[in-house]
Write a protein that holds these residues in place. Structure first.
Motif, PDB file in Angstrom:
ATOM      1  N   LEU A 649       0.833  -1.208   0.000  1.00  0.00           N
ATOM      2  CA  LEU A 649       0.000   0.000   0.000  1.00  0.00           C
ATOM      3  C   LEU A 649       0.863   1.251   0.000  1.00  0.00           C
ATOM      4  O   LEU A 649       0.588   2.216  -0.726  1.00  0.00           O
ATOM      5  N   ALA A 650       1.928   1.246   0.801  1.00  0.00           N
ATOM      6  CA  ALA A 650       2.776   2.432   0.903  1.00  0.00           C
ATOM      7  C   ALA A 650       3.462   2.766  -0.414  1.00  0.00           C
ATOM      8  O   ALA A 650       3.490   3.932  -0.837  1.00  0.00           O
ATOM      9  N   VAL A 651       3.999   1.754  -1.097  1.00  0.00           N
ATOM     10  CA  VAL A 651       4.791   2.032  -2.297  1.00  0.00           C
ATOM     11  C   VAL A 651       3.934   2.260  -3.530  1.00  0.00           C
ATOM     12  O   VAL A 651       4.404   2.849  -4.512  1.00  0.00           O
ATOM     13  N   THR A 652       2.670   1.803  -3.524  1.00  0.00           N
ATOM     14  CA  THR A 652       1.804   2.016  -4.694  1.00  0.00           C
ATOM     15  C   THR A 652       0.810   3.148  -4.483  1.00  0.00           C
ATOM     16  O   THR A 652       0.165   3.576  -5.442  1.00  0.00           O
ATOM     17  N   GLY A 653       0.677   3.622  -3.243  1.00  0.00           N
ATOM     18  CA  GLY A 653      -0.360   4.605  -2.944  1.00  0.00           C
ATOM     19  C   GLY A 653      -0.296   5.843  -3.807  1.00  0.00           C
ATOM     20  O   GLY A 653      -1.303   6.279  -4.380  1.00  0.00           O
ATOM     21  N   GLY A 654       0.887   6.428  -3.933  1.00  0.00           N
ATOM     22  CA  GLY A 654       1.016   7.665  -4.688  1.00  0.00           C
ATOM     23  C   GLY A 654       0.710   7.500  -6.159  1.00  0.00           C
ATOM     24  O   GLY A 654      -0.066   8.263  -6.739  1.00  0.00           O
ATOM     25  N   VAL A 655       1.294   6.478  -6.783  1.00  0.00           N
ATOM     26  CA  VAL A 655       1.122   6.315  -8.222  1.00  0.00           C
ATOM     27  C   VAL A 655      -0.304   5.909  -8.565  1.00  0.00           C
ATOM     28  O   VAL A 655      -0.879   6.381  -9.559  1.00  0.00           O
ATOM     29  N   ILE A 656      -0.928   5.045  -7.747  1.00  0.00           N
ATOM     30  CA  ILE A 656      -2.297   4.620  -8.053  1.00  0.00           C
ATOM     31  C   ILE A 656      -3.270   5.769  -7.834  1.00  0.00           C
ATOM     32  O   ILE A 656      -4.223   5.948  -8.603  1.00  0.00           O
ATOM     33  N   THR A 657      -3.039   6.564  -6.808  1.00  0.00           N
ATOM     34  CA  THR A 657      -3.903   7.724  -6.596  1.00  0.00           C
ATOM     35  C   THR A 657      -3.781   8.706  -7.757  1.00  0.00           C
ATOM     36  O   THR A 657      -4.792   9.238  -8.242  1.00  0.00           O
ATOM     37  N   SER A 658      -2.568   8.935  -8.208  1.00  0.00           N
ATOM     38  CA  SER A 658      -2.375   9.815  -9.371  1.00  0.00           C
ATOM     39  C   SER A 658      -3.089   9.256 -10.593  1.00  0.00           C
ATOM     40  O   SER A 658      -3.747   9.988 -11.340  1.00  0.00           O
ATOM     41  N   ALA A 659      -2.962   7.943 -10.799  1.00  0.00           N
ATOM     42  CA  ALA A 659      -3.628   7.307 -11.938  1.00  0.00           C
ATOM     43  C   ALA A 659      -5.138   7.452 -11.830  1.00  0.00           C
ATOM     44  O   ALA A 659      -5.831   7.727 -12.826  1.00  0.00           O
ATOM     45  N   GLY A 660      -5.682   7.255 -10.623  1.00  0.00           N
ATOM     46  CA  GLY A 660      -7.121   7.391 -10.430  1.00  0.00           C
ATOM     47  C   GLY A 660      -7.606   8.798 -10.696  1.00  0.00           C
ATOM     48  O   GLY A 660      -8.654   9.008 -11.322  1.00  0.00           O
ATOM     49  N   LEU A 661      -6.847   9.784 -10.245  1.00  0.00           N
ATOM     50  CA  LEU A 661      -7.222  11.175 -10.489  1.00  0.00           C
ATOM     51  C   LEU A 661      -7.212  11.495 -11.981  1.00  0.00           C
ATOM     52  O   LEU A 661      -8.098  12.192 -12.485  1.00  0.00           O
ATOM     53  N   VAL A 662      -6.215  10.969 -12.693  1.00  0.00           N
ATOM     54  CA  VAL A 662      -6.139  11.206 -14.133  1.00  0.00           C
ATOM     55  C   VAL A 662      -7.331  10.566 -14.844  1.00  0.00           C
ATOM     56  O   VAL A 662      -7.984  11.198 -15.687  1.00  0.00           O
ATOM     57  N   LEU A 663      -7.633   9.315 -14.509  1.00  0.00           N
ATOM     58  CA  LEU A 663      -8.740   8.629 -15.172  1.00  0.00           C
ATOM     59  C   LEU A 663     -10.072   9.302 -14.853  1.00  0.00           C
ATOM     60  O   LEU A 663     -10.917   9.477 -15.740  1.00  0.00           O
ATOM     61  N   ALA A 664     -10.268   9.687 -13.602  1.00  0.00           N
ATOM     62  CA  ALA A 664     -11.505  10.376 -13.227  1.00  0.00           C
ATOM     63  C   ALA A 664     -11.639  11.689 -13.985  1.00  0.00           C
ATOM     64  O   ALA A 664     -12.727  12.040 -14.475  1.00  0.00           O
ATOM     65  N   ALA A 665     -10.542  12.418 -14.092  1.00  0.00           N
ATOM     66  CA  ALA A 665     -10.580  13.702 -14.788  1.00  0.00           C
ATOM     67  C   ALA A 665     -10.856  13.531 -16.278  1.00  0.00           C
ATOM     68  O   ALA A 665     -11.572  14.341 -16.879  1.00  0.00           O
ATOM     69  N   THR A 666     -10.305  12.470 -16.888  1.00  0.00           N
ATOM     70  CA  THR A 666     -10.546  12.265 -18.323  1.00  0.00           C
ATOM     71  C   THR A 666     -12.010  11.949 -18.591  1.00  0.00           C
ATOM     72  O   THR A 666     -12.595  12.428 -19.567  1.00  0.00           O
ATOM     73  N   PHE A 667     -12.629  11.140 -17.738  1.00  0.00           N
ATOM     74  CA  PHE A 667     -14.059  10.856 -17.937  1.00  0.00           C
ATOM     75  C   PHE A 667     -14.905  12.073 -17.574  1.00  0.00           C
ATOM     76  O   PHE A 667     -15.969  12.290 -18.182  1.00  0.00           O
ATOM     77  N   ALA A 668     -14.469  12.869 -16.616  1.00  0.00           N
ATOM     78  CA  ALA A 668     -15.200  14.095 -16.295  1.00  0.00           C
ATOM     79  C   ALA A 668     -15.211  15.052 -17.487  1.00  0.00           C
ATOM     80  O   ALA A 668     -16.104  15.898 -17.597  1.00  0.00           O
ATOM     81  N   ALA A 669     -14.232  14.894 -18.381  1.00  0.00           N
ATOM     82  CA  ALA A 669     -14.194  15.745 -19.577  1.00  0.00           C
ATOM     83  C   ALA A 669     -15.409  15.527 -20.467  1.00  0.00           C
ATOM     84  O   ALA A 669     -15.730  16.377 -21.306  1.00  0.00           O
ATOM     85  N   LEU A 670     -16.108  14.399 -20.306  1.00  0.00           N
ATOM     86  CA  LEU A 670     -17.322  14.160 -21.094  1.00  0.00           C
ATOM     87  C   LEU A 670     -18.390  15.210 -20.821  1.00  0.00           C
ATOM     88  O   LEU A 670     -19.322  15.376 -21.614  1.00  0.00           O
TER      89      LEU A 670
END
Length: 720
Positions: A649-670
């Motif tokens: 959890l510690a070593v993946t937390g930052g990158v997965i959160t960043s990935a989630g924010l990017v994916l959420a933002a791309t779909f919000a672009a709809l």
């Protein structure tokens, strides 16, 4: 002497011989090799050169005709076949030109209506004869029913025809006379108009959002460009492949699947890039040679990325078992996009990064420090994880201290949000399909004020000639039918137009269609084979088909995702827990999105939204679970269940959160698309991804894994 001893040492004694490299390692060595990286780059440049030219043609193969989305065995489909064969010219759609004046139509107004009819015929704007204008009883409104040419392969044909009608009526307008274009042609033309240029606007908006988030994530003026360029180029290749399949293999592509392809490729591709670059940064600190660092980064991130791509691809391919052509076409479109972006992010991106060198990380260039001992499996000491991932290490330790309250609290929050789904209702009307008032909606409202609301789109009843008289007697007695008129007879069939009292896209109108069909089946033996079509019937059959798809495809997708997780984790307990968490996350996303829909003023949803949301939230939501659990399993092998889960959890937390924010933002672009359906799709997926990233993956799953203990991995034993 030592060398001689080792040479004559019998097999099996001392150090075991080195194992042959895994397929992942051989692949990684090729895409990041000193010479082979240039081969990879040239290959992709050639591919992009071809794919880019084909991608520009994707719009020309879109098919947005409503009836092509219907199941082959629906009554509307059979009725449309009869209509095309015996009654209507192929590729013709009806527009209704509505004239209104609140004070009452004058003689000049009615003369203008008659002149418009004559001009539409003389200029051949109309595709066939136009019936004389119908005037309302209150003498304040009139309408013309105008057949217009359309072409399923070229939306511009219908759009241009409606524009010609609008220009003619505007050029000869009488002061104070309000003119609107409604009917099915007017409605579709408005959709064409609002989507005009949307591909470019959506792409620009999505790219801007992703670029901003990558810039914030990497804090580098250069690095953010590399994954963005790679993803954009992969998107061009994917669009080119989809075009070829649509043009030569009969793949159904519509406006929805086109914009989903754009958003999905950017979102998923950026996710994979974030995961790979994070691992590459780690390896650069452990290895002086950047080629070796990239080879290890690709090797160690490939299982998670490949599993993610396979899960999303196979899950979306389940859509080929759907009832409607639009559903069956969406599955291959998404699967193609995921496959190509996977290939690009694991070959083109590594080659780019190795060619450019460490300086692309400037000003935060990862230096070779030797702090991390290479243990051969990618595990790192807990102290290193704490230094490198301070915030997420603290979150992980917090979960570890009290896992039971964490997972119980998470479940309560998700279940509470899921209750919001009870506030949703389906069945959007025409006026609820746009985020702004358009001409066809205003025209339909004017018709409903002065005529039977269904005048713009009467139900089309096709009955054998022998049953025509019985049908004409029975139809006026059906509740909800205003009138029934014989239109024509041809080929042994009679066409009857039944005007409904309610607007054609309302629930009441759909109930009337069901009553008409029931009456035709039971009125007489001669009417039993009657077929009922028209705008309302098509909407009804589409809704029924969507219900059937939900009942078939949702369980099928769940089974596929469960199977993929079992294969990946070689466990049974963990995949079941993970799948249940994803389903709970979907329910909470629907509920939270429902509350937002009410707040935004769009509480009613299209029936197809739930399947769309389920597919992407389950298939994409499981991505982050895969990223977390593959790394956690890797760490569990080195330091045991508890420390492995927390370190993962510690070593993946930052990158997965960043990935989630990017994916959420791309779909919000709809939400830039001015239709309610696109807005609701964007909100649902964005909310779901955020919940999955910030709550399910960060708190619920690690806490549950700690609560269950090593049994979480049964029957596998990762420490062995």
């Amino acid at each position: 002497m030592t060398t001689q001893t080792s040479m004559t040492e019998p097999a099996g004694a001392g150090t075991p011989p080195p194992q042959p490299p895994s397929p992942f390692r051989r692949y990684a060595s090729f895409v990041s090799g000193r010479r082979s990286k240039w081969v990879v780059l040239v290959f992709w440049l050639l591919l992009i050169g071809v794919g880019g030219s084909l991608a520009a043609k994707l719009g020309s193969v879109q098919n947005n005709e409503q009836q092509t989305w219907l199941p082959a065995d629906s009554q509307s489909t059979h009725a449309i076949d009869v209509a095309n064969r015996y009654f209507t010219a192929k590729d013709v759609m009806t527009a209704v030109v509505v004239y209104t004046r609140d004070e009452g139509l004058s003689g000049t107004d009615l003369a203008r209506v008659g002149e418009d009819r004559r001009q539409l015929l003389e200029r051949r704007i109309a595709a066939a004869d136009i019936a004389p204008a119908v005037v309302s009883q209150d003498h304040r409104a009139a309408y013309l029913t105008v057949p217009l040419r359309t072409d399923k392969s070229d939306n511009a044909v219908l759009g241009d025809a409606v524009k010609s009608v609008r220009k003619l009526t505007e050029d000869h307008a009488v002061a104070g006379l309000d003119v609107r274009i409604a009917g099915q042609a007017g409605n579709i033309a408005d959709f064409i108009d609002v989507y005009s240029g949307m591909d470019a606007a959506l792409l620009a908006t999505t790219l801007a959002i992703v670029a901003l988030l990558l810039l914030i994530t990497y804090r580098s003026p250069v690095l953010w460009l590399i994954p963005l360029i790679s993803v954009a180029l992969a998107g061009q290749v994917a669009s080119g492949v989809v075009y070829l399949l649509a043009e030569y293999a009969g793949l159904t592509v519509n406006g929805q699947s086109s914009y989903v392809l754009v958003v999905l490729v950017l979102g998923v591709g950026t996710d994979y890039a974030l995961l790979l670059i994070a691992r590459y940064r780690e390896e650069l600190r452990r290895h002086e040679d950047r080629h070796e660092a990239m080879a290890l980064a690709v090797t160690r991130s490939m299982p998670a990325i490949a599993a993610s791509a396979a899960t999303v691809g196979v899950a979306t391919l389940c859509l080929v078992f759907g009832s409607m052509n639009s559903t069956r076409g969406l599955g291959p479109v998404v699967a193609i996009g995921v496959l190509i972006v996977f290939c690009a992010m694991t070959s083109l991106l590594p080659a780019f990064l190795v060619i450019l060198g460490r300086w692309v990380f400037w000003p935060l260039i990862p230096r070779h420090t030797g702090d991390y001992a290479d243990d051969g499996a990618g595990g790192h000491a807990a102290a290193s994880a704490a230094r490198e991932h301070g915030t997420w290490n603290r979150i992980a330790r917090g979960v570890g201290r009290r896992p039971r309250p964490v997972w119980i609290g998470s479940v309560v929050v998700l279940a509470a949000l899921a209750c919001g789904s009870f506030t949703l209702s389906s069945g959007q009307t025409q006026g609820e399909q746009f985020t702004r008032k358009v001409d066809s909606v205003i025209g339909q409202e004017r018709l409903a004020e002065h005529f039977a609301a269904g005048s713009s789109a009467p139900a089309d009843v096709y009955v054998r000639d022998a049953g025509a008289a019985a049908a004409l007697r029975a139809l006026p007695g059906v509740p909800g039918v205003d009138s029934a008129t014989q239109v024509a007879s041809s080929g042994g069939w009679t066409h009857i137009a039944a005007v409904l009292r309610d607007s054609p896209d309302t629930h009441a109108a759909r109930q009337t269609i069901e009553r008409i069909r029931h009456t035709m089946r039971h009125s007489s033996p001669e009417t039993r084979s009657a077929l009922v079509a028209g705008q309302t019937a098509v909407t009804l059959d589409t809704s029924d088909a969507q219900g059937e798809e939900e009942r078939l495809l949702i369980p099928l997708i769940l089974v596929v995702v469960l199977g993929m997780l079992i294969v990946l984790l070689r466990s049974v307990v963990a995949p079941i827990v993970l799948l249940l968490s994803v389903v709970l996350s979907f329910g909470s996303a629907v509920g939270a999105a429902g509350l937002l829909y009410h707040a935004l003023g769009y509480p009613r949803i299209d029936r197809g939204l739930l399947l769309f949301g389920f597919l992407f939230l389950v298939a994409l939501g499981v991505d982050y679970t895969i990223f977390l659990m593959t790394r956690a399993k890797e760490e569990v092998r080195e330091r045991g269940h508890r420390e492995g889960i927390l370190t993962g959890l510690a070593v993946t937390g930052g990158v997965i959160t960043s990935a989630g924010l990017v994916l959420a933002a791309t779909f919000a672009a709809l939400t830039v698309i001015p239709t309610v359906n696109a807005l609701q799709q964007g909100v649902l997926v964005a909310v779901g991804v955020l919940l999955d990233t910030l709550l399910v993956r960060s708190l619920l799953l690690p806490a549950l894994a700690l609560e269950i203990g090593p049994r979480f991995w049964r029957p596998a034993r990762p420490r062995d």
